[in-house]
Write a protein that holds these residues in place. Structure first.
Motif, PDB file in Angstrom:
ATOM      1  N   GLU A   1    -105.986  -5.984   3.352  1.00 15.90           N
ATOM      2  CA  GLU A   1    -104.787  -6.763   3.669  1.00 15.90           C
ATOM      3  C   GLU A   1    -104.941  -7.335   5.062  1.00 15.90           C
ATOM      4  N   SER A   2    -104.482  -8.561   5.269  1.00 17.86           N
ATOM      5  CA  SER A   2    -104.526  -9.108   6.626  1.00 17.86           C
ATOM      6  C   SER A   2    -103.223  -8.811   7.357  1.00 17.86           C
ATOM      7  N   LEU A   3    -102.175  -8.474   6.604  1.00 20.74           N
ATOM      8  CA  LEU A   3    -100.907  -8.115   7.231  1.00 20.74           C
ATOM      9  C   LEU A   3    -100.998  -6.742   7.884  1.00 20.74           C
ATOM     10  N   GLY A   4    -100.105  -6.505   8.843  1.00 17.51           N
ATOM     11  CA  GLY A   4     -99.987  -5.169   9.418  1.00 17.51           C
ATOM     12  C   GLY A   4     -98.906  -4.405   8.670  1.00 17.51           C
ATOM     13  N   VAL A   5     -98.216  -3.497   9.351  1.00 18.36           N
ATOM     14  CA  VAL A   5     -97.193  -2.733   8.636  1.00 18.36           C
ATOM     15  C   VAL A   5     -95.852  -3.461   8.599  1.00 18.36           C
ATOM     16  N   GLU A   6     -95.779  -4.635   9.212  1.00 21.34           N
ATOM     17  CA  GLU A   6     -94.554  -5.445   9.236  1.00 21.34           C
ATOM     18  C   GLU A   6     -93.376  -4.578   9.683  1.00 21.34           C
ATOM     19  N   LYS A   7     -92.278  -4.574   8.858  1.00 16.07           N
ATOM     20  CA  LYS A   7     -91.097  -3.814   9.301  1.00 16.07           C
ATOM     21  C   LYS A   7     -91.120  -2.392   8.767  1.00 16.07           C
ATOM     22  N   ARG A   8     -92.225  -2.000   8.109  1.00 14.72           N
ATOM     23  CA  ARG A   8     -92.240  -0.701   7.431  1.00 14.72           C
ATOM     24  C   ARG A   8     -92.997   0.366   8.236  1.00 14.72           C
ATOM     25  N   GLY A   9     -92.976   0.220   9.558  1.00 15.39           N
ATOM     26  CA  GLY A   9     -93.721   1.152  10.413  1.00 15.39           C
ATOM     27  C   GLY A   9     -93.304   2.598  10.202  1.00 15.39           C
ATOM     28  N   ALA A  10     -91.984   2.833  10.126  1.00 15.10           N
ATOM     29  CA  ALA A  10     -91.498   4.211   9.994  1.00 15.10           C
ATOM     30  C   ALA A  10     -91.975   4.807   8.666  1.00 15.10           C
TER      31      ALA A  10
ATOM     32  N   PRO B   1    -100.186  -7.557  17.448  1.00 17.00           N
ATOM     33  CA  PRO B   1    -100.167  -6.303  18.204  1.00 17.00           C
ATOM     34  C   PRO B   1    -100.965  -5.209  17.495  1.00 17.00           C
ATOM     35  N   GLY B   2    -101.286  -4.171  18.221  1.00 15.94           N
ATOM     36  CA  GLY B   2    -101.932  -3.007  17.640  1.00 15.94           C
ATOM     37  C   GLY B   2    -100.918  -2.182  16.853  1.00 15.94           C
ATOM     38  N   TYR B   3    -101.409  -1.283  15.991  1.00 19.18           N
ATOM     39  CA  TYR B   3    -100.520  -0.477  15.154  1.00 19.18           C
ATOM     40  C   TYR B   3     -99.540   0.337  16.005  1.00 19.18           C
ATOM     41  N   ARG B   4    -100.044   0.919  17.083  1.00 22.29           N
ATOM     42  CA  ARG B   4     -99.173   1.775  17.904  1.00 22.29           C
ATOM     43  C   ARG B   4     -98.097   0.993  18.644  1.00 22.29           C
ATOM     44  N   GLU B   5     -98.193  -0.335  18.597  1.00 20.09           N
ATOM     45  CA  GLU B   5     -97.152  -1.165  19.234  1.00 20.09           C
ATOM     46  C   GLU B   5     -96.127  -1.671  18.210  1.00 20.09           C
ATOM     47  N   GLU B   6     -96.337  -1.340  16.937  1.00 16.64           N
ATOM     48  CA  GLU B   6     -95.418  -1.832  15.899  1.00 16.64           C
ATOM     49  C   GLU B   6     -94.111  -1.034  15.938  1.00 16.64           C
ATOM     50  N   THR B   7     -93.010  -1.652  15.465  1.00 23.81           N
ATOM     51  CA  THR B   7     -91.704  -0.988  15.434  1.00 23.81           C
ATOM     52  C   THR B   7     -91.752   0.234  14.520  1.00 23.81           C
ATOM     53  N   GLY B   8     -91.223   1.342  15.017  1.00 24.46           N
ATOM     54  CA  GLY B   8     -91.137   2.555  14.200  1.00 24.46           C
ATOM     55  C   GLY B   8     -92.399   3.409  14.246  1.00 24.46           C
ATOM     56  N   VAL B   9     -93.378   2.999  15.058  1.00 27.97           N
ATOM     57  CA  VAL B   9     -94.650   3.739  15.122  1.00 27.97           C
ATOM     58  C   VAL B   9     -94.757   4.463  16.468  1.00 27.97           C
ATOM     59  N   ALA B  10     -95.216   5.726  16.413  1.00 26.01           N
ATOM     60  CA  ALA B  10     -95.353   6.515  17.647  1.00 26.01           C
ATOM     61  C   ALA B  10     -96.471   5.944  18.521  1.00 26.01           C
ATOM     62  N   ALA B  11     -96.276   6.040  19.826  1.00 31.09           N
ATOM     63  CA  ALA B  11     -97.246   5.469  20.769  1.00 31.09           C
ATOM     64  C   ALA B  11     -98.602   6.175  20.702  1.00 31.09           C
TER      65      ALA B  11
END
Ligand code: NDP
Length: 545
Positions: A271-280, A355-365
């Motif tokens: 997938e080229s998408l990241g986790v979008e709004k589903r980070g949590a 952004p990187g995964y750890r910068e996505e909404t709902g994702v721990a640093a």
């Protein structure tokens, strides 16, 4: 002729288009000629969608059902009863359904919508309150009388997995899971009930072996296995089903479908998408659970299983279970050497900085969740001994692509080794699941001219060209199968348990050892260096795109 994305293959697609294009495409898709099922219409029924206010319901289920109505696959009186905690009237549900269909590009101005809307109803429910299930039972009986649905019910769990058990238990305790064929019901009960009751359960079925077993205990208390349809929308995709047609409706492929001719198999879902709004949500999941344990293992099962005795639910599912059980189990050592994980950092996808995964909404640093996983699987049976299956899936990869690539062995002897060109590529059969669904076969051909110069070329079958239209995302096909009582394309519980059992040591190893090098791949690339090394240590490489 044109050049391939990889730049190293000449495409003869026009050649095969000539071979595959037929005078009357409708004649070709006739299921009888393909040896597949004959079309039938399900019996009238009520489909109760729990989670009817949610994303899956509006974006996938209702459009799929509307598509089935358009193609006249739904029976007269077919009824949808939306169920959710949100308070809503029947009319409000109809209106939000209309808006959702419009958003998906459907035409909701004509008689098709009018007739579809007449079958839409809504019932608010608090799943922790037994009274909600009593009320649901009453509403179903009322709707049966008005819509002529004869007591046939299909429940669809389109809620977060944490709510599965509560709803299943509620249905069971209210007697809504039993049907006329329930051997455990007393005679009086059985006579009072009419019709069939089935349940479609969304993924994921558990998040580990232990949680899958716990969920299955609840399922088994309320429903018989033949009432349960665990949906994996990958199996509804035309190209995945076409693996069955390719293997078992042609004489050509099965004789070479084994260790004698096949060097290795690669299965990729990128997938080229990241986790979008589903980070949590993704924080609780990760690539191994979200994709590999279910979707990719289902595809692998179909690619590698033995021919079933018939194309019926249990013979097909028996073979897929046997296959997964034949995969060599991971131990502590192979969980380290044959399974790799990665997480994306910042990068560029299609000229956009992301952004990187750890910068996505709902994702721990400091999240340890993997957004990429690759495993090497070895199948210990006569057909596949010594043929590795490399399976990978990830987010924020270079581009969106799902495919199965079968790489054939090297030639035993190269006749043209003395010529000016002796670098012969191995034959490869590639099944493209998405996008541009189709199948291509790479082989060597002689370049025109006085010398024996070889070049790889491709014979290409494109679904769109051969059968004149895009394929669907699978939900419509699978819902129709479930309404017809056909479980062939739904994983049975023993398959689910076998797959969780296989990956339990990897999950355990990853849980116990925090990754030290995350983020270890840049967004927009093909994953971490460890994934490359997984194949390089065997003298192979991932396909390049
Ligand atoms: P949502 O988060 O949108 O939830 C669906 C609905 O469930 C909500 O509208 C909500 O309705 C209800 N809900 C939310 N939390 C709870 C809870 N704790 N208890 C009971 N009900 C709850 O999920 P999705 O629609 O995205 O997904 C539903 C299921 O489908 C999940 O299992 C998911 O894994 C699966 N799935 C989803 C895909 C997608 O594209 N969305 C793709 C593949 C699978 P209300 O508050 O009104 O009750």
């Amino acid at each position: 002729m044109s050049s391939d994305a990889s730049g190293d293959t000449t495409i003869l697609s026009w050649g095969l288009v000539l071979l595959l294009t037929v005078d009357n495409p409708h004649e070709v898709v006739n299921p009888l000629r393909l040896g597949m099922r004959v079309e039938r219409t399900p019996e009238p029924c009520i489909m109760v969608i729990a989670g009817a206010s949610g994303d899956l319901c509006y974006r996938k289920l209702l459009p799929a059902l509307f598509g089935l109505a358009r193609s006249r696959h739904l029976p007269t009186g077919f009824t949808i009863l939306g169920l959710a905690r949100t308070d809503m009237s029947d009319d409000a549900f109809r209106q939000s359904t209309k808006e959702a269909l419009e958003k998906e590009g459907e035409d909701v101005s004509g008689p098709l919508w009018e007739s579809f809307a007449k079958g839409l109803f809504y019932q608010p429910a608090d799943y922790s309150d037994p009274g909600s299930f009593t009320a649901l039972g009453k509403r179903l009986v009322e709707l049966d009388a008005v819509r002529g649905t004869c007591g046939n019910r299909m429940f669809y769990l389109a809620v977060p997995p944490s709510a599965f058990s509560t709803i299943i238990n509620g249905l069971g305790k209210a007697g809504l899971s039993r049907d006329a064929f329930d051997p455990s019901a007393g005679d009086a009960d059985a006579k009072a009930l009419q019709g069939w009751v089935r349940i479609i359960i969304e993924k994921p079925f558990g998040r580990s072996l232990a949680s899958a077993r716990a969920l299955q205990r609840d399922v088994g208390r309320a429903f018989r296995e033949d009432q349960v349809y665990r949906i994996d929308h990958y199996l509804g995709k035309e190209t995945v089903q076409n693996v069955l047609a390719l293997r078992f409706a042609n004489l050509l492929f099965e004789p070479v479908w084994n260790r004698r001719y096949i060097d290795h198999v690669q299965i990729t879902v990128a997938e080229s998408l990241g986790v979008e709004k589903r980070g949590a949500y993704y924080e609780e999941s990760g690539a191994l659970r979200d994709m590999i344990q279910n979707h990719l293992m289902q595809v692998l099962s179909i690619v590698a299983m033995e021919p079933p005795a018939s194309f019926k639910a249990n013979p097909v599912r028996d073979e897929t279970v046997k296959l997964v059980r034949a995969i060599r189990p991971f131990d502590a050592e192979s969980a380290r050497t044959s399974a790799v994980r990665g997480q994306y950092g910042r990068g560029w996808v299609h000229v956009t900085a992301v952004p990187g995964y750890r910068e996505e909404t709902g994702v721990a640093a400091d999240s340890p969740t993997e957004t990429f996983a690759a495993v090497k699987l070895t199948i210990d049976n006569w057909r596949w001994a010594g043929v590795p299956f490399y399976v990978r899936s990830g987010k924020r990869l270079s581009h969106k692509l799902s495919e199965v690539a079968i790489s054939f062995r090297k030639l035993p002897h190269l006749l043209f080794a003395d010529g000016p060109q002796s670098d012969v590529e191995d034959n490869a059969l590639v099944i493209r699941i998405q996008p541009d669904e189709g199948i291509s076969l790479r082989f060597e051909a002689k370049l025109p001219g006085p010398h024996m110069i070889l070049r790889p070329v491709r014979m290409d079958m494109h679904y769109g060209t051969a059968f004149g239209g895009p394929t669907t995302d699978g939900y419509g096909r699978l819902i129709l199968d479930a309404l017809l009582g056909d479980g062939t394309l739904f994983p049975r519980y023993d398959w689910v348990e076998a797959s969780w059992t296989l990956f339990a040591p990897v999950q355990e190893a990853w849980k116990n050892e925090r990754p030290q090098n995350f983020a270890n791949y840049e967004a927009g690339t093909w994953g971490p260096a460890e994934a490359r090394q997984l194949l390089e240590q065997d003298g192979r490489r991932w396909r390049r795109f």
